[in-house]
Scaffold this motif. Structure first.
Motif, PDB file in Angstrom:
ATOM      1  N   ASP A  68      15.878  -7.006   9.035  1.00 59.05           N
ATOM      2  CA  ASP A  68      15.394  -7.533   8.531  1.00 59.05           C
ATOM      3  C   ASP A  68      15.346  -6.402   7.457  1.00 59.05           C
ATOM      4  O   ASP A  68      13.620  -5.509   7.657  1.00 59.05           O
ATOM      5  CB  ASP A  68      14.023  -7.628   8.289  1.00 59.05           C
ATOM      6  CG  ASP A  68      12.951  -8.716   7.186  1.00 59.05           C
ATOM      7  OD1 ASP A  68      13.539  -8.862   6.207  1.00 59.05           O
ATOM      8  OD2 ASP A  68      12.186  -9.143   7.858  1.00 59.05           O
ATOM      9  N   PRO A  69      15.670  -5.886   6.485  1.00 60.45           N
ATOM     10  CA  PRO A  69      15.303  -4.987   5.492  1.00 60.45           C
ATOM     11  C   PRO A  69      14.288  -4.792   4.568  1.00 60.45           C
ATOM     12  O   PRO A  69      13.743  -4.136   3.314  1.00 60.45           O
ATOM     13  CB  PRO A  69      16.223  -4.964   4.381  1.00 60.45           C
ATOM     14  CG  PRO A  69      16.801  -5.915   3.958  1.00 60.45           C
ATOM     15  CD  PRO A  69      16.552  -6.442   5.142  1.00 60.45           C
ATOM     16  N   VAL A  70      13.015  -4.783   5.519  1.00 58.88           N
ATOM     17  CA  VAL A  70      11.323  -4.858   4.887  1.00 58.88           C
ATOM     18  C   VAL A  70      11.512  -3.050   4.102  1.00 58.88           C
ATOM     19  O   VAL A  70      11.667  -2.070   4.762  1.00 58.88           O
ATOM     20  CB  VAL A  70      10.681  -4.335   6.311  1.00 58.88           C
ATOM     21  CG1 VAL A  70       8.973  -4.455   5.933  1.00 58.88           C
ATOM     22  CG2 VAL A  70      10.472  -6.020   7.123  1.00 58.88           C
ATOM     23  N   MET A  71      11.075  -2.821   2.786  1.00 64.08           N
ATOM     24  CA  MET A  71       9.649  -2.471   1.888  1.00 64.08           C
ATOM     25  C   MET A  71       8.794  -2.410   1.811  1.00 64.08           C
ATOM     26  O   MET A  71       8.397  -1.705   1.646  1.00 64.08           O
ATOM     27  CB  MET A  71      11.850  -2.876   0.662  1.00 64.08           C
ATOM     28  CG  MET A  71      13.151  -2.505   1.325  1.00 64.08           C
ATOM     29  SD  MET A  71      14.093  -2.619  -0.056  1.00 64.08           S
ATOM     30  CE  MET A  71      15.544  -2.548   0.524  1.00 64.08           C
ATOM     31  N   VAL A  72       8.803  -3.323   0.978  1.00 65.20           N
ATOM     32  CA  VAL A  72       7.491  -3.042   0.837  1.00 65.20           C
ATOM     33  C   VAL A  72       6.298  -4.417   1.369  1.00 65.20           C
ATOM     34  O   VAL A  72       6.835  -5.634   1.697  1.00 65.20           O
ATOM     35  CB  VAL A  72       6.902  -3.481  -0.905  1.00 65.20           C
ATOM     36  CG1 VAL A  72       7.454  -2.462  -1.220  1.00 65.20           C
ATOM     37  CG2 VAL A  72       7.300  -4.495  -1.348  1.00 65.20           C
ATOM     38  N   ALA A  73       5.079  -4.556   1.550  1.00 60.53           N
ATOM     39  CA  ALA A  73       4.773  -5.502   1.724  1.00 60.53           C
ATOM     40  C   ALA A  73       4.091  -6.532   0.408  1.00 60.53           C
ATOM     41  O   ALA A  73       3.780  -5.795  -0.054  1.00 60.53           O
ATOM     42  CB  ALA A  73       3.162  -4.646   2.578  1.00 60.53           C
ATOM     43  N   THR A  74       4.280  -7.788   1.730  1.00 57.31           N
ATOM     44  CA  THR A  74       3.204  -9.221   0.296  1.00 57.31           C
ATOM     45  C   THR A  74       2.487  -8.273  -0.363  1.00 57.31           C
ATOM     46  O   THR A  74       2.421  -8.129  -1.742  1.00 57.31           O
ATOM     47  CB  THR A  74       2.871 -10.081   0.731  1.00 57.31           C
ATOM     48  OG1 THR A  74       3.455 -10.299   1.655  1.00 57.31           O
ATOM     49  CG2 THR A  74       2.994 -10.914   0.008  1.00 57.31           C
ATOM     50  N   SER A  75       1.168  -6.860   0.157  1.00 59.17           N
ATOM     51  CA  SER A  75      -0.161  -6.856  -0.547  1.00 59.17           C
ATOM     52  C   SER A  75       0.928  -5.754  -1.865  1.00 59.17           C
ATOM     53  O   SER A  75       0.524  -4.373  -2.993  1.00 59.17           O
ATOM     54  CB  SER A  75      -0.218  -6.029  -0.027  1.00 59.17           C
ATOM     55  OG  SER A  75       0.200  -5.371   0.919  1.00 59.17           O
ATOM     56  N   GLY A  76       2.194  -5.346  -1.872  1.00 61.20           N
ATOM     57  CA  GLY A  76       2.425  -3.840  -2.169  1.00 61.20           C
ATOM     58  C   GLY A  76       2.497  -1.884  -1.901  1.00 61.20           C
ATOM     59  O   GLY A  76       2.999  -1.134  -2.016  1.00 61.20           O
ATOM     60  N   ALA A  77       2.368  -2.187  -1.022  1.00 68.14           N
ATOM     61  CA  ALA A  77       2.584  -1.480   0.428  1.00 68.14           C
ATOM     62  C   ALA A  77       3.336  -0.586   0.831  1.00 68.14           C
ATOM     63  O   ALA A  77       4.047  -1.975   1.257  1.00 68.14           O
ATOM     64  CB  ALA A  77       1.098  -1.534   1.562  1.00 68.14           C
ATOM     65  N   ARG A  78       4.121   0.484   0.615  1.00 69.02           N
ATOM     66  CA  ARG A  78       5.505   0.635   1.029  1.00 69.02           C
ATOM     67  C   ARG A  78       5.543   0.405   2.714  1.00 69.02           C
ATOM     68  O   ARG A  78       4.386   1.454   3.367  1.00 69.02           O
ATOM     69  CB  ARG A  78       6.090   2.109   0.784  1.00 69.02           C
ATOM     70  CG  ARG A  78       5.793   2.343  -0.658  1.00 69.02           C
ATOM     71  CD  ARG A  78       7.023   3.171  -1.077  1.00 69.02           C
ATOM     72  NE  ARG A  78       8.390   2.479  -0.814  1.00 69.02           N
ATOM     73  CZ  ARG A  78       9.162   2.584  -1.731  1.00 69.02           C
ATOM     74  NH1 ARG A  78       8.691   1.954  -2.767  1.00 69.02           N
ATOM     75  NH2 ARG A  78      10.894   1.787  -1.210  1.00 69.02           N
TER      76      ARG A  78
END
Ligand SMILES: Nc1ncnc2c1ncn2[C@@H]1O[C@H](COP(=O)(O)OP(=O)(O)OP(=O)(O)O)[C@@H](O)[C@H]1O
Ligand SMILES: Cc1ncc(CO)c(N)n1
Length: 265
Positions: free
Chosen positions: A109-119
């Protein structure tokens, strides 16, 4: 004498979410709900809740290395998923260990940013993710924004999703599940394999509590692969799991709340 019990096993390599909605915590809840034994290698601690991320401390590369050695030399996982991998040094450790131990059924899962916008992935680690991790994957699960970053394409339509997924499939030699959860018209996901594109249709559920949907979906896919399901079945069942977890309508916290993992019980 206790009767012998056998369970398939899944390892999640991801970050901790103190609020329990995403990351390692969501992964282990999903893996348990899927009837599989879960293990974890933690890449970072986040101070996080339903409204955002306030602090991140990454794990030292030596410590991640040690966690992975401990796991692979004892309880060999039937499937592995990766989530927040944070920087290129940690990506290097993960790629080396997955290769050294010949890990199978790898869901990235190429997670980049949280839903809230944090990297959750440093900008300069995107190339390491592409070059070192994606080629090891059985399947990668980008959301629309991640698919745009990985392909350098703009994705506005179903046709764009097919083109992006095909590009990722051809570039990295892995199956691709392009998730459409951020489209507000529907929640259609696209699975791209050697058989070409397959749409997994979904209706947009009007539930603002979507914290950890991506983590949950990738963990459910890994659990289903560990149980021996073929990729298409594993993804279809994982989609049904996430749909149920959203439809259950759990409402916790002041922001985008977590999912209900007990809904199927
Ligand atoms: N409101 C919704 N209604 C129905 N399905 C949804 C909704 N939101 C997300 N999904 C589904 O949840 C799964 C995860 O997709 P999504 O695009 O939210 O991933 P993500 O952005 O990686 O998640 P995260 O927000 O945890 O980073 C997909 O199967 C998607 O279709
Ligand atoms: C630790 C962690 N991993 C992944 C996500 C993405 O949902 C998150 N918010 N936090």
């Amino acid at each position: 004498m206790v009767k012998k019990c056998e369970l398939k096993t899944v390892l999640t390599i991801a970050g901790s979410d103190s609020s329990g909605g995403a990351g390692i915590q969501a992964d282990l809840k999903t893996i348990l709900a899927s009837g599989v034994y879960g293990m974890s290698a933690i890449t970072a601690l986040t101070a996080q809740n339903t409204t955002g991320v306030t602090a991140v401390v990454r794990t030292a590369p030596e410590m991640l290395n040690a966690q992975l050695d401990s796991i692979f030399t004892d309880i060999f996982p039937d499937a592995v998923k990766t989530g927040m991998v944070f920087d290129s040094e940690l990506i290097e450790v993960i790629a080396a260990k997955l290769k050294q131990y010949q890990a199978k059924n790898i869901v990235i899962d190429p997670v980049m940013v949280a839903t809230s916008g944090a990297r959750l992935l440093n900008e300069d680690a995107i190339s390491a993710l592409k070059e070192q991790l994606l080629p090891l994957a059985t399947v990668i699960t980008p959301n629309l924004m991640e698919a745009e970053v990985l392909t350098d394409m703009e994705i506005k339509s179903h046709e764009d999703m097919i083109q992006a997924a095909q590009k990722l499939y051809e570039t990295y030699g892995c199956n691709v599940l392009c998730k459409g959860g951020h489209r507000h018209l529907d929640a259609d996901d696209l699975l791209y394999t050697a058989d070409g594109p397959l749409w997994l249709k979904g209706e947009h559920i009007a539930n603002p509590n979507t914290h950890g949907t991506g983590c949950t979906l990738s963990s459910a896919i890994a659990s289903n692969l560990a149980k021996g399901q073929d990729l298409t079945t594993a993804v279809k069942k994982a989609k049904a799991y996430i749909t149920g977890a959203l439809q259950a309508g759990l409402n916790l916290g002041h922001g985008a709340g977590p999912l209900h993992h007990g809904w199927a019980i």
